[in-house]
Design an enzyme around this catalytic site. Sequence first.
Site, PDB file in Angstrom:
ATOM      1  N   GLU A 124     -19.889  21.983 -14.732  1.00 60.10           N
ATOM      2  CA  GLU A 124     -20.043  20.812 -15.384  1.00 60.10           C
ATOM      3  C   GLU A 124     -19.205  19.404 -14.400  1.00 60.10           C
ATOM      4  O   GLU A 124     -19.651  18.576 -14.204  1.00 60.10           O
ATOM      5  CB  GLU A 124     -19.884  20.572 -16.797  1.00 60.10           C
ATOM      6  CG  GLU A 124     -20.971  21.318 -17.661  1.00 60.10           C
ATOM      7  CD  GLU A 124     -20.714  21.392 -18.914  1.00 60.10           C
ATOM      8  OE1 GLU A 124     -20.354  20.400 -19.566  1.00 60.10           O
ATOM      9  OE2 GLU A 124     -20.806  22.553 -19.489  1.00 60.10           O
ATOM     10  N   LYS A 153     -18.548  29.465 -28.906  1.00 58.43           N
ATOM     11  CA  LYS A 153     -18.987  28.739 -27.533  1.00 58.43           C
ATOM     12  C   LYS A 153     -18.214  29.319 -26.604  1.00 58.43           C
ATOM     13  O   LYS A 153     -17.155  29.489 -26.462  1.00 58.43           O
ATOM     14  CB  LYS A 153     -18.809  27.451 -27.696  1.00 58.43           C
ATOM     15  CG  LYS A 153     -19.738  26.319 -28.758  1.00 58.43           C
ATOM     16  CD  LYS A 153     -21.064  26.508 -27.901  1.00 58.43           C
ATOM     17  CE  LYS A 153     -21.043  25.315 -26.997  1.00 58.43           C
ATOM     18  NZ  LYS A 153     -21.482  23.935 -27.472  1.00 58.43           N
ATOM     19  N   SER A 187       0.852  -1.166  -0.027  1.00 60.45           N
ATOM     20  CA  SER A 187       0.038   0.077   0.008  1.00 60.45           C
ATOM     21  C   SER A 187       0.817   1.039   0.103  1.00 60.45           C
ATOM     22  O   SER A 187       0.398   2.351   0.259  1.00 60.45           O
ATOM     23  CB  SER A 187      -1.050   0.065   1.212  1.00 60.45           C
ATOM     24  OG  SER A 187      -0.173  -0.260   2.391  1.00 60.45           O
ATOM     25  N   SER A 222     -14.846  26.056 -27.537  1.00 60.50           N
ATOM     26  CA  SER A 222     -15.024  24.714 -28.087  1.00 60.50           C
ATOM     27  C   SER A 222     -13.880  24.605 -29.364  1.00 60.50           C
ATOM     28  O   SER A 222     -13.581  25.513 -29.799  1.00 60.50           O
ATOM     29  CB  SER A 222     -16.311  24.717 -28.991  1.00 60.50           C
ATOM     30  OG  SER A 222     -16.337  23.720 -29.986  1.00 60.50           O
ATOM     31  N   THR A 249     -40.700  26.281  -8.945  1.00 63.03           N
ATOM     32  CA  THR A 249     -41.137  25.091  -8.340  1.00 63.03           C
ATOM     33  C   THR A 249     -41.483  24.319  -9.907  1.00 63.03           C
ATOM     34  O   THR A 249     -41.953  24.889 -10.774  1.00 63.03           O
ATOM     35  CB  THR A 249     -42.439  24.739  -7.582  1.00 63.03           C
ATOM     36  OG1 THR A 249     -43.365  25.441  -8.446  1.00 63.03           O
ATOM     37  CG2 THR A 249     -42.113  25.692  -6.331  1.00 63.03           C
ATOM     38  N   HIS A 250     -40.829  23.088 -10.193  1.00 61.91           N
ATOM     39  CA  HIS A 250     -41.153  22.320 -11.089  1.00 61.91           C
ATOM     40  C   HIS A 250     -40.573  23.004 -12.502  1.00 61.91           C
ATOM     41  O   HIS A 250     -40.690  22.784 -13.532  1.00 61.91           O
ATOM     42  CB  HIS A 250     -42.415  21.908 -11.444  1.00 61.91           C
ATOM     43  CG  HIS A 250     -43.199  21.411 -10.559  1.00 61.91           C
ATOM     44  ND1 HIS A 250     -43.494  20.073  -9.940  1.00 61.91           N
ATOM     45  CD2 HIS A 250     -43.929  22.248  -9.538  1.00 61.91           C
ATOM     46  CE1 HIS A 250     -44.430  19.929  -9.021  1.00 61.91           C
ATOM     47  NE2 HIS A 250     -44.773  21.293  -8.489  1.00 61.91           N
TER      48      HIS A 250
END
Length: 465
Positions: A289, A282, A22, A276, A154-155
């Site tokens: 992300e 872009k 290890s 990009s 909401t939603h």
Amino acid sequence: MKMWAGRFSKDVDRRVNDFNSSISFDCRMYRQDITGSIAHATMLGECGIIAKEESEKIVDGLKGILADLESGALEINPEAEDIHMFVEEVLTARIGDTGKRLHTARSRNDQVALDVRMYCKYEIKEVMALVRNLLSAIVEKAEEHTDTVMSGYTHLQRAQPVTFAHYILAYAQMFLRDLDRLFDTYRRTDVMPLGSGALASTTYPINRERVAELLNFASVTANSIDGVSDRDFALEFASDLSILMMHMSRFAEEIILWCSSEFAFLELDDAFSTGSSIMPQKKNPDVAELVRGKTGRVYGDLQTLLVMMKGLPLAYNKDMQEDKEAIFDAIDNTKIAVEVFTKMFATMTVKKDRLRNAASGGFINATDCADYLVKHGMPFRAAYKIVGGIVAFCIANDKTLETMTLEEYRSFSEVFEADIFDAIRLDTCVNGRNVTGGPAKESVLRQIAAVKAALEHADAASENK
Ligand code: ARG
């Protein structure tokens, strides 16, 4: 030949050696290992288990090894089985037979439990400092945006008006809970296991409390079998990190969405976006992300630890060697994620006009319109129905609640007067919600003050550790 080769007649198979070793990952605990050994050797000398001079010789030798590892004069030998064996081998090579006395009244099982606890204690504090920075960045931005009206969702449908300050302070609450959880985990990590031996402690008259004191531990483990086989603290830490990553991942998801042209609520600084290779236009939110992506990986580390532990009979089993890579990976990835996320967040531009425009077009003041009727004596359900009719009328006639005439309002209910227009202004709607935890400016200022106070408290607490 291995240190433990006494009862063996053959050298270990080369691939088994690789499999068993290890050192490639536990070498990062060299500081904890050596510091722990210095405390152990000091205690052995103080208790008369080894001679004072021997203890001093060992301590000096260990200090020299630590200094040489720090300076690069000594390199970790990748052939060693693990960091514990490596340090002991170097010590004996340097100071001779006295080095062989270091492992008196100790086993690698309690030694590794100690090292991992010390490592986690250090890293919990590191992560807490990074989370505190993130919280400061949120507070700073919130202070700039107590009047920046936006829609809450909401939603993912426009729902009711809030402010950008109120919105991001929701995340501040999550990160405050993360701090609290980490602090709590710290308490349970701060228990010293050395003296548990292999599993049944030792017959030597050791002083465990003294070792705890030398290493700045709050207490000692209460049962030797548990002392060597407990990894709850690592699990808790990985779980804290997973929840922290989950919070950042939700935040990251919103930032990604809000950077799209469809929303365009935010723009990231160039230093925190990427381009990009093919599409010249872009500007991608890669940092956000990756924060979202790495969250899965940290969950994986937690899973590794949970599954590693679930079937282990007491006490130590070699499976537990697998704890290190998982916890190290969770720590490394969370730390860089928090750090980069904080900088990305602090440098992003909030587009106030876009936020207000989106808040203006979606009937997010419809609840307030109904509340207006209720405040004039109408039951809420009746008011709700009338405003539903008004919204349908607006949609059919391409109007909003703001552009309706008073006559049009009164055709739905005689209760409406000219002050309806003030009642449905977004700023009125926001500032009317002045309950504790609400989006009104006054309430948000109280939230900000409370987060700041909690941060100061956390700063003070960390200094006392
Ligand atoms: N490298 C081992 C680990 O990480 C150290 C403890 C080994 N103990 C033993 N009895 N084999 O867990």
